[in-house]
Motif scaffolding. Sequence first.
Motif, PDB file in Angstrom:
ATOM      1  N   TYR A 270       0.835  -1.200   0.000  1.00  0.00           N
ATOM      2  CA  TYR A 270       0.000   0.000   0.000  1.00  0.00           C
ATOM      3  C   TYR A 270       0.872   1.253   0.000  1.00  0.00           C
ATOM      4  O   TYR A 270       2.000   1.249   0.505  1.00  0.00           O
ATOM      5  CB  TYR A 270      -0.911   0.032   1.232  1.00  0.00           C
ATOM      6  N   ALA A 271       0.308   2.302  -0.559  1.00  0.00           N
ATOM      7  CA  ALA A 271       0.954   3.616  -0.507  1.00  0.00           C
ATOM      8  C   ALA A 271      -0.090   4.629  -0.044  1.00  0.00           C
ATOM      9  O   ALA A 271      -1.254   4.568  -0.465  1.00  0.00           O
ATOM     10  CB  ALA A 271       1.513   4.017  -1.864  1.00  0.00           C
ATOM     11  N   LEU A 272       0.322   5.528   0.821  1.00  0.00           N
ATOM     12  CA  LEU A 272      -0.553   6.620   1.247  1.00  0.00           C
ATOM     13  C   LEU A 272      -0.049   7.897   0.611  1.00  0.00           C
ATOM     14  O   LEU A 272       1.120   8.266   0.784  1.00  0.00           O
ATOM     15  CB  LEU A 272      -0.552   6.754   2.775  1.00  0.00           C
ATOM     16  N   GLN A 288      -5.231   9.664   0.341  1.00  0.00           N
ATOM     17  CA  GLN A 288      -5.816   8.507  -0.332  1.00  0.00           C
ATOM     18  C   GLN A 288      -4.894   7.306  -0.157  1.00  0.00           C
ATOM     19  O   GLN A 288      -3.672   7.411  -0.241  1.00  0.00           O
ATOM     20  CB  GLN A 288      -6.064   8.785  -1.808  1.00  0.00           C
ATOM     21  N   LEU A 289      -5.511   6.169   0.121  1.00  0.00           N
ATOM     22  CA  LEU A 289      -4.796   4.916   0.279  1.00  0.00           C
ATOM     23  C   LEU A 289      -4.904   4.145  -1.028  1.00  0.00           C
ATOM     24  O   LEU A 289      -6.003   3.945  -1.550  1.00  0.00           O
ATOM     25  CB  LEU A 289      -5.401   4.099   1.426  1.00  0.00           C
ATOM     26  N   SER A 296      -5.421   0.823  -7.633  1.00  0.00           N
ATOM     27  CA  SER A 296      -6.796   1.158  -7.248  1.00  0.00           C
ATOM     28  C   SER A 296      -6.816   1.901  -5.915  1.00  0.00           C
ATOM     29  O   SER A 296      -5.995   1.648  -5.031  1.00  0.00           O
ATOM     30  CB  SER A 296      -7.653  -0.107  -7.163  1.00  0.00           C
ATOM     31  N   HIS A 297      -7.766   2.824  -5.796  1.00  0.00           N
ATOM     32  CA  HIS A 297      -7.901   3.627  -4.587  1.00  0.00           C
ATOM     33  C   HIS A 297      -8.826   2.900  -3.616  1.00  0.00           C
ATOM     34  O   HIS A 297      -9.983   2.627  -3.929  1.00  0.00           O
ATOM     35  CB  HIS A 297      -8.469   5.005  -4.928  1.00  0.00           C
ATOM     36  N   LEU A 298      -8.306   2.603  -2.428  1.00  0.00           N
ATOM     37  CA  LEU A 298      -9.071   1.848  -1.440  1.00  0.00           C
ATOM     38  C   LEU A 298      -9.845   2.756  -0.495  1.00  0.00           C
ATOM     39  O   LEU A 298     -10.863   2.347   0.056  1.00  0.00           O
ATOM     40  CB  LEU A 298      -8.122   0.963  -0.619  1.00  0.00           C
ATOM     41  N   TRP A 299      -9.367   3.978  -0.309  1.00  0.00           N
ATOM     42  CA  TRP A 299      -9.986   4.864   0.682  1.00  0.00           C
ATOM     43  C   TRP A 299      -9.459   6.267   0.463  1.00  0.00           C
ATOM     44  O   TRP A 299      -8.326   6.464   0.047  1.00  0.00           O
ATOM     45  CB  TRP A 299      -9.629   4.367   2.085  1.00  0.00           C
ATOM     46  N   ALA A 300     -10.311   7.248   0.721  1.00  0.00           N
ATOM     47  CA  ALA A 300      -9.885   8.649   0.637  1.00  0.00           C
ATOM     48  C   ALA A 300     -10.559   9.427   1.754  1.00  0.00           C
ATOM     49  O   ALA A 300     -11.658   9.087   2.210  1.00  0.00           O
ATOM     50  CB  ALA A 300     -10.246   9.245  -0.724  1.00  0.00           C
ATOM     51  N   GLU A 301      -9.897  10.456   2.209  1.00  0.00           N
ATOM     52  CA  GLU A 301     -10.437  11.280   3.287  1.00  0.00           C
ATOM     53  C   GLU A 301      -9.997  12.722   3.086  1.00  0.00           C
ATOM     54  O   GLU A 301      -8.941  12.993   2.513  1.00  0.00           O
ATOM     55  CB  GLU A 301      -9.944  10.752   4.635  1.00  0.00           C
ATOM     56  N   LEU A 325      -7.012   5.196   9.058  1.00  0.00           N
ATOM     57  CA  LEU A 325      -6.156   4.436   8.149  1.00  0.00           C
ATOM     58  C   LEU A 325      -5.911   3.029   8.689  1.00  0.00           C
ATOM     59  O   LEU A 325      -5.918   2.048   7.937  1.00  0.00           O
ATOM     60  CB  LEU A 325      -4.837   5.174   7.952  1.00  0.00           C
ATOM     61  N   GLY A 326      -5.712   2.919  10.002  1.00  0.00           N
ATOM     62  CA  GLY A 326      -5.518   1.602  10.595  1.00  0.00           C
ATOM     63  C   GLY A 326      -6.707   0.694  10.341  1.00  0.00           C
ATOM     64  O   GLY A 326      -6.553  -0.485   9.991  1.00  0.00           O
ATOM     65  N   THR A 327      -7.918   1.243  10.473  1.00  0.00           N
ATOM     66  CA  THR A 327      -9.129   0.457  10.218  1.00  0.00           C
ATOM     67  C   THR A 327      -9.211   0.038   8.758  1.00  0.00           C
ATOM     68  O   THR A 327      -9.573  -1.104   8.438  1.00  0.00           O
ATOM     69  CB  THR A 327     -10.377   1.278  10.595  1.00  0.00           C
ATOM     70  N   GLN A 328      -8.877   0.947   7.857  1.00  0.00           N
ATOM     71  CA  GLN A 328      -8.926   0.629   6.428  1.00  0.00           C
ATOM     72  C   GLN A 328      -7.911  -0.448   6.062  1.00  0.00           C
ATOM     73  O   GLN A 328      -8.206  -1.348   5.263  1.00  0.00           O
ATOM     74  CB  GLN A 328      -8.662   1.898   5.605  1.00  0.00           C
ATOM     75  N   LEU A 329      -6.717  -0.377   6.636  1.00  0.00           N
ATOM     76  CA  LEU A 329      -5.696  -1.386   6.345  1.00  0.00           C
ATOM     77  C   LEU A 329      -6.127  -2.755   6.859  1.00  0.00           C
ATOM     78  O   LEU A 329      -5.916  -3.777   6.190  1.00  0.00           O
ATOM     79  CB  LEU A 329      -4.367  -0.980   6.976  1.00  0.00           C
TER      80      LEU A 329
END
Length: 600
Positions: A270-272, A288-289, A296-301, A325-329
Amino acid sequence: MAREQQRRLAAILFADAVGSSQLMGRDESGTVARLLDHLNRRLAPTVARRGGRVIRLKGDGGLIEFVSAVDAVAAAIDFQRTMAEVNRDEPQDKAIVFRVALHLGDVIVDGDDIYGDDVNVAARLESQAPPGGIIISHTLGEAIDGRIKATLHPMGELSLKNIVRPIRAFRVEWKPEDWPVSAATATPTPDATPAPRPSASSRLSIVVLPFANIGGDPEHEYFVDGVTESLTTDLSRMSGTLVIARNTAFTYKGKSVDVTHIGRELQVRYALQGSVQRGGNRLRVNVQLVDTANGSHLWAERFDKPIGDLLDMQDEVVARLARQLGTQLIGAEARRAERAPNPDSVDLYFQGMAWLNKGNTPDYLTEARRYFERALTLDPGNIEALVWSAYVDVFMASLYAAEDREARLAAGEAALVEALTQAPEHAWAHLSLGLAQIQTRRAAQGIAECERALAIDRNLAPAHAMIGLAKFRIGRGEETEAHVEEALRLSPRDPFVPAWLSIAGDAKLLLGKDEEAVSLFGRAIALNRNNPYTHFLLAAALANLDRIAEAKAALQAGLALNPKFTMRRYLAGAASDHPTFLAQRDRVADGLRKAGAPEG
């Protein structure tokens, strides 16, 4: 002087799932999982192959930008053909179908985001597309005329919500033989861009790339770098996670980077990425993660805040982002583990955490513990699995969901003490031990353990909420709200937010502030209906307000989630012998009895 806006011409694609609310009403967790699967495994890779850029993927759709109008339409057809194939054998009431709309126009570039009137046109056009179909504006239709194997059927001028002018549009029709599904899912043809190879990393691994300072204000450079460094430090606290060191990450500062290339180069999954931008008296942080295997983008805030003390802002931004981010990972790793033919101990741990994040029902907690037990069977030295299995025992006892409450609390505490002998700086183990002490008439010791947890990890928001819980157990319920507010400040979108609101509501209920309690319980339930204890407390508050019919309904909702709840269990679980608390608890018990709680 205000920074000049950057503009460019772009083909804009909007995709949205049809009827997602109804599907979620029938099966929320299953629908969310399938939506994410379609967006991440079908839409995002298709876009990447056609040269598009994912702006954001939300729960039920996405916004995409293309340089080429032809590539944009080709990607839309690829995606809809793939979805038609996926849904071919799917029952009609479970199939997820997308509408897609495209428009060509001028966009305003805001870091990694785009906006403007033409983006709004694409968004409004989407609702006019047939399910499983594609609609394009006349402007984009002219750009692709004669350049793509598809027929454009005029739809006339459409009146779109909040768009002043009518928009001429076409419905796109294509022949299956001209667009085989393999174009979107199989091995690319020689003239197509090959899909990136997966990262070679075999474990959760991430690089926090240097955040971009949009506008280049040198005054904010240290703030931007500080956010990057602090996030790197906080993520390093996640056990079993490889986080690329700051010095390596900063070699990419100021460079245009391809995250798939970085994934292969650094061997990370993963890259942030992120940016910081000042607008007037506000500072905006976008993150964005990204999955480095396919881009592919897994999450954005987005974090938007009035400018104040930059160091204080840095602490708050990092605290919020690190928890989310911890929850998303964890979610991403759990989905990866589900596909593993032979999951190892760490895979099973992540799957257990994913169940835990779904909610606090006895069923979810039991399922989470089952995965933690399997993880410990494979590797008795898995400290994370040990800590979290113990946490489940303690929490199950806290919810009055266990017949053997005292035994569970004792077993959980013993496991946590063992974990802390091996990992004395494990913040969550200290927090969980604190909760065990709070639930066994040792609230003052519990507060001290939670404070130890915060000394190790100042951003551990749940520790503040647990201190708030302890305060009302020792008759100081008027202090609880401030502790819960601090937890919410640090992590406003935390999966534990419903539980924290319930704690604040419990304190209000004990203090006789029933209206405020009802409001807090309502907010908690709106976020997560799966915590039975919140329904029981809501029933007591409503009954105390003589809203008996509503109270009975709330009680039944709680019993549907935890049918083992009884007044006997509630009274046996006092968890405090403080006279103020016991006197206040009597009015909660009266409310539960008015609502019809079984005596047991």
